[in-house]
Design an enzyme around this catalytic site. Sequence first.
Site, short mmCIF file in Angstrom:
data_model
loop_
_atom_site.label_atom_id
_atom_site.label_comp_id
_atom_site.label_asym_id
_atom_site.label_seq_id
_atom_site.Cartn_x
_atom_site.Cartn_y
_atom_site.Cartn_z
N ASP A 57 22.74 -8.32 -14.38
CA ASP A 57 23.59 -8.80 -13.29
C ASP A 57 24.31 -10.07 -13.70
O ASP A 57 25.47 -10.29 -13.37
CB ASP A 57 22.74 -9.09 -12.04
N GLU A 77 25.21 -11.01 -16.71
CA GLU A 77 26.34 -10.73 -17.63
C GLU A 77 27.53 -10.18 -16.86
O GLU A 77 28.68 -10.54 -17.11
CB GLU A 77 25.90 -9.71 -18.69
N TYR A 78 27.24 -9.31 -15.89
CA TYR A 78 28.31 -8.74 -15.07
C TYR A 78 29.03 -9.88 -14.33
O TYR A 78 30.25 -9.96 -14.31
CB TYR A 78 27.75 -7.73 -14.06
N ASP A 79 28.20 -10.76 -13.79
CA ASP A 79 28.73 -11.89 -13.04
C ASP A 79 29.66 -12.74 -13.90
O ASP A 79 30.72 -13.18 -13.47
CB ASP A 79 27.53 -12.72 -12.55
N SER A 95 37.21 22.18 8.86
CA SER A 95 35.78 21.98 9.12
C SER A 95 35.06 23.25 8.63
O SER A 95 35.67 24.08 7.96
CB SER A 95 35.65 21.66 10.60
N LEU A 96 33.79 23.39 8.90
CA LEU A 96 33.06 24.55 8.39
C LEU A 96 32.37 25.29 9.53
O LEU A 96 31.95 24.68 10.51
CB LEU A 96 31.99 24.10 7.39
N GLU A 136 25.77 23.01 -2.15
CA GLU A 136 25.91 21.54 -2.17
C GLU A 136 25.19 20.93 -0.97
O GLU A 136 25.36 21.41 0.15
CB GLU A 136 27.41 21.19 -2.09
N LYS A 158 24.61 18.99 2.20
CA LYS A 158 25.60 18.56 3.20
C LYS A 158 25.22 17.16 3.66
O LYS A 158 24.23 16.97 4.36
CB LYS A 158 25.63 19.53 4.38
N ASP A 200 25.23 13.64 5.54
CA ASP A 200 25.48 13.27 6.92
C ASP A 200 26.25 11.95 6.96
O ASP A 200 25.67 10.88 7.08
CB ASP A 200 24.13 13.13 7.65
N ARG A 259 39.21 11.87 8.36
CA ARG A 259 39.63 13.24 8.64
C ARG A 259 40.44 13.30 9.93
O ARG A 259 41.38 14.07 10.04
CB ARG A 259 38.37 14.12 8.73
N TYR A 310 30.24 10.46 -2.22
CA TYR A 310 30.22 11.59 -3.15
C TYR A 310 31.48 12.43 -2.92
O TYR A 310 31.83 12.70 -1.77
CB TYR A 310 29.00 12.49 -2.91
N LYS A 361 29.65 27.44 -1.10
CA LYS A 361 31.07 27.71 -1.38
C LYS A 361 31.19 28.84 -2.39
O LYS A 361 30.46 28.83 -3.40
CB LYS A 361 31.75 26.46 -1.96
N LYS A 414 22.83 24.89 8.30
CA LYS A 414 22.23 23.67 8.85
C LYS A 414 20.71 23.76 8.88
O LYS A 414 20.15 24.81 9.19
CB LYS A 414 22.72 23.47 10.30
N CYS A 470 17.73 -10.61 34.91
CA CYS A 470 17.12 -10.54 33.58
C CYS A 470 15.61 -10.34 33.72
O CYS A 470 14.95 -11.08 34.46
CB CYS A 470 17.41 -11.83 32.82
N CYS A 490 14.02 -13.85 32.44
CA CYS A 490 14.24 -15.16 33.07
C CYS A 490 14.77 -15.06 34.50
O CYS A 490 15.02 -16.07 35.15
CB CYS A 490 15.20 -16.00 32.23
N CYS A 496 22.37 -10.89 29.74
CA CYS A 496 21.84 -12.06 30.41
C CYS A 496 22.64 -13.23 29.84
O CYS A 496 22.64 -13.44 28.64
CB CYS A 496 20.36 -12.24 30.10
N CYS A 521 17.49 -18.54 28.52
CA CYS A 521 16.59 -17.40 28.69
C CYS A 521 15.56 -17.38 27.54
O CYS A 521 15.94 -17.39 26.37
CB CYS A 521 17.42 -16.12 28.69
S1 IVH Z 1 33.47 21.07 2.24
C1 IVH Z 1 36.99 23.20 3.66
N1 IVH Z 1 31.34 20.06 1.11
O1 IVH Z 1 30.72 18.70 6.43
C2 IVH Z 1 35.76 22.56 3.25
N2 IVH Z 1 31.86 19.40 3.33
O2 IVH Z 1 31.93 20.64 8.79
C3 IVH Z 1 35.39 21.44 4.10
N3 IVH Z 1 30.33 17.76 4.29
O3 IVH Z 1 33.69 17.40 7.62
C4 IVH Z 1 34.31 20.59 3.67
N4 IVH Z 1 29.01 17.57 2.53
O4 IVH Z 1 32.37 15.89 6.12
C5 IVH Z 1 32.10 20.10 2.21
N5 IVH Z 1 29.50 19.21 0.00
C6 IVH Z 1 30.27 19.25 1.09
C7 IVH Z 1 29.98 18.48 2.23
C8 IVH Z 1 30.81 18.59 3.34
C9 IVH Z 1 29.25 17.15 3.77
C10 IVH Z 1 30.84 17.54 5.66
C11 IVH Z 1 32.30 17.20 5.68
C12 IVH Z 1 32.95 18.10 6.69
C13 IVH Z 1 31.79 18.77 7.33
C14 IVH Z 1 32.13 20.23 7.54
#
Ligand code: IVH
Length: 667
Positions: A29, A31-33, A78-79, A110, A112, A114, A133, A219, A285, A309, A403, A406, A421, A426
């Site tokens: 750290d 050296e980076y600094d 979305s998915l 992959e 998913k 959160d 998005r 990621y 995918k 899910k 409150c 108090c 409050c 208090c």
């Molecule tokens: S692909 C068309 N890959 O999940 C493909 N989504 O409902 C769209 N998410 O809003 C997304 N990890 O935020 C993809 N490895 C992953 C993901 C991922 C998390 C989230 C993403 C998206 C939601 C899909």
Amino acid sequence: MQNRLEELRILLMEHSHNYYVLDDPQISDGEYDRLFQELLEIEKAHPDWVTSDSPSQRVGGAALDKFTQVRHRLPMLSLENAFDDLDLIAFEERLLRFLFTDTKPDYMAEPKLDGLAVELVYEHGFLVQGSTRGDGTIGEDITAQIRTVNSIPLRLYKTDIPRLEIRGEVFMDRDGLTKLNHQRAEDGEPLFANPRNAAAGSLRQLDPKITAKRPLRFYVYGIAESTDTKCRTQQELLEFLSTLGLPVNDLITFCPDINAVINRFSELSDLRHDLAYEIDGMVVKVNDFALQARLGAKARAPRWAIACKFPAIQATTKILKVDFQVGRTGAVTPVAILEPVDVGGVIVSRATLHNADEIRRKDLRRGDTVLIQRAGDVIPEIVKAVLEKRDSSAEPITIPEKCPVCSHPLQKPEGEAVTRCVNPHCPAQRLRTMVHFCAKAGLDIEGLGKKSVEQLFDLQLIKDLPDIFKLQKGDLEVLDGWGEKSADNALAGIEAAKTPPLSRFLAALGIRYVGEVTAGLLENTFNSLERLLDVTREELLEVEGLGEQAANSIVDYFSDPSVQEMMRTFREMGVHPQVMLQTEENLLLTGEVLLFTGSLKKLSRTEAKKLVKENGGQIASGITRKLTCLVVGEKPGSKLKKAQEKGKKILTEDEFLQILDGTIAFH
Ligand code: IVH
């Protein structure tokens, strides 16, 4: 010099990639600094050389008034969801029907994450835009905030791609979220219930300096248009994105068929609890881009991918009663006390109800049977009341008018969700304020952690902040859990806390809207605590970077007679916040303008500069006319020669340190 700057940018970019993306640092750290300080010095001397990809740009620039809108060139879809093996098999059957084929595709599986989906645009390798998005078509421009996320490269390793729109997830890992929530609890701010809220709340900060302090990660998982690169599959694409310096989740796996996908889902379901970050499922995918193109998309989701899910970790229990907790800023938070229940291996007996609006929205009653879930493994959350089980004994939950600690009337400002409050005396707020005062974010008094402060407060040994400085050894060593050693330790910590930097002291007081940044502004502008006691709103509004809310809060605070009295007592107790005045006459380096060059062995650049400032000196931006002394480390380079030619005083690092500890004189 400009070459060196570019060299430093690349070096720092690589080390940052090793550290944040590969989790494999190659230098210390310190050296980076040192490299970072060197870069800052060059940039300070040549502000026009600062580029958007400089690591110095990560700290977060000026705050925005509002977010501007960004139209995604291609919608961010979305998915659709799957929940079990059967849904996954049905997914494959749909694909095959749509493609009129019996040839089964291979897949990528992959985790998913959160978090929050973002799009990052790189032009010729440089990050030019980051956006949320939004509704899929139009998102918000969060470029300034995105720049503060350490694992997002500001420049890619290859700069020959004219434009690349990548997509991925910004998230907060468990550790980061726990620490942030801890801090928020201490500051009396509402906690983030899950990593998604934490990521969204952090990215949607108009002031990117706040985002910079949040432990966000990233990621990448795709690009807007698969034909934008030469890659033919998702697997190839992820490998390619990784070679550009973008972070790719190493838990992503290739699955030759749907059975492998199903196996991977069950593996990840087991693995998820041991991961450093929260995942809520697995995204499957179709690997081949040509097939993806043939499959296309429906209105909101592509046909070639599905989110499988994990079942939520839920349980039902009963709300036994509701407590109301008062935080440091007076915010009153309702907390449901539950019949203890096992939720995925953790016994849950409390859940926050957040505020009155949330209780109303979920129509929760005392005595209700409720469905709870551990969201983000952090704070248990009440999903809903099980209405079929509600009986006539269920009572509405109302926020008290006074409150609970108090009895001062509570206030709920128009348009705000939080009830407060507003009594500054208090006891609950006083206790939280005292905990904050002694904690890391405050004066960091050793030996006075949260538990000890609570104990001393309960025993009425400390009722107000200055009482901390009145504590005697005899008071402490006889207490439960204490002894002579811990008493000595705490008293030494208290003694050391009597001369804090003014900004630290101000941040420790827990004035609303005065965190460390604002406290620093106050110290630099007003230079003394006394001056702040009669500061006006107008004077405060002239301070750049200080907003109206903070100005009002500061004036209200210091004009309060009890605060003025408290400050007098602090003085009487020997508490004297220090101001690093550069013009103070009696300091060792008063009037001196120093510069460091070469690599220092005992100090980091930051430490060295801090020492100069603390001792009344200034730092030069280069070998300038104002420079009085050059401190040289190893391999000093051209600055040494230049300084010698100009007849400047030259010191080694050791001599510099000897001057500061008084062994030798400066002149
Ligand atoms: S692909 C068309 N890959 O999940 C493909 N989504 O409902 C769209 N998410 O809003 C997304 N990890 O935020 C993809 N490895 C992953 C993901 C991922 C998390 C989230 C993403 C998206 C939601 C899909």
